[in-house]
Design a protein around this motif. Structure first.
Motif, PDB file in Angstrom:
ATOM      1  N   THR A  78      33.539  48.969  48.390  1.00  0.00           N
ATOM      2  CA  THR A  78      33.615  48.114  47.206  1.00  0.00           C
ATOM      3  C   THR A  78      32.549  48.424  46.155  1.00  0.00           C
ATOM      4  O   THR A  78      32.404  47.688  45.196  1.00  0.00           O
ATOM      5  N   LEU A  97      34.140  38.464  47.141  1.00  0.00           N
ATOM      6  CA  LEU A  97      34.880  39.025  46.005  1.00  0.00           C
ATOM      7  C   LEU A  97      35.369  37.959  45.037  1.00  0.00           C
ATOM      8  O   LEU A  97      35.657  38.253  43.885  1.00  0.00           O
ATOM      9  N   TYR A 113      41.291  44.922  44.245  1.00  0.00           N
ATOM     10  CA  TYR A 113      40.930  45.437  45.565  1.00  0.00           C
ATOM     11  C   TYR A 113      42.194  45.639  46.381  1.00  0.00           C
ATOM     12  O   TYR A 113      43.123  44.831  46.316  1.00  0.00           O
ATOM     13  N   LYS A 169      37.816  48.870  46.655  1.00  0.00           N
ATOM     14  CA  LYS A 169      37.862  48.592  45.223  1.00  0.00           C
ATOM     15  C   LYS A 169      38.614  49.718  44.530  1.00  0.00           C
ATOM     16  O   LYS A 169      38.381  50.889  44.807  1.00  0.00           O
TER      17      LYS A 169
END
Length: 163
Positions: free
Chosen positions: A68, A100, A135, A156
């Protein structure tokens, strides 16, 4: 000379359109072949809705991959962890997932049957949006029992995708 040039130009344009059409048909048929039934979407809903339990996982070594940081850098390291306890894996996954701050529901759900990158008859994935990013969540199902999970991935994407 002029007639040959026009003919070659027409042939080239026709070939370009034909190739584009064949590629488009192939993509559509591949997508339909991979996601036709959405038979296992309940597993994805469990992942998204924080309803995973230890009984949803195989008894094998489990894995979690978190990627990410910087999607635009292909050399960026991913965080890969292995677990012997599904309880610890679930806690780590949801800690990252909640961090997130997802918005809305998941979208672009797909099922790959006999996915070549991992020895499993089923691989699932979906996309999740936050305020600024998208994502991809992957579910890596067990090769012996596709209703059990071997691993999860949070990745990501380079660009935010509209839902």
């Amino acid at each position: 000379m002029c007639v040959i040039s026009i003919t070659n130009n027409l042939n080239f344009n026709i070939m370009k359109k034909l190739i584009f059409t064949l590629i488009a048909i192939t993509i559509v048929l591949t997508a339909i072949g991979q996601c036709e039934t959405r038979k296992y979407i309940s597993i994805a809903k469990k992942v998204f809705d924080h309803k995973l339990s230890s009984s949803d996982f195989s008894n094998e070594i489990l894995f979690l991959t978190i990627d990410t940081i910087d999607a635009s850098n292909p050399n960026q390291n991913s965080e890969y962890r292995e677990y012997t306890s599904s309880k610890n894996m679930i806690a780590e996954f949801y800690y990252t997932f909640d961090f997130l701050k997802k918005e809305g529901s998941f979208f672009n759900y797909y099922e790959f049957i006999n996915y070549s990158l991992y020895p499993s008859p089923l691989h699932q994935g979906f996309l999740v949006n936050t305020k600024t990013d998208t994502y991809k969540i992957d579910i890596w199902n067990n090769k012996e029992n596709i209703f059990k999970i071997d691993g999860l991935t949070i990745q990501k994407l380079e660009q935010k995708i509209k839902n």
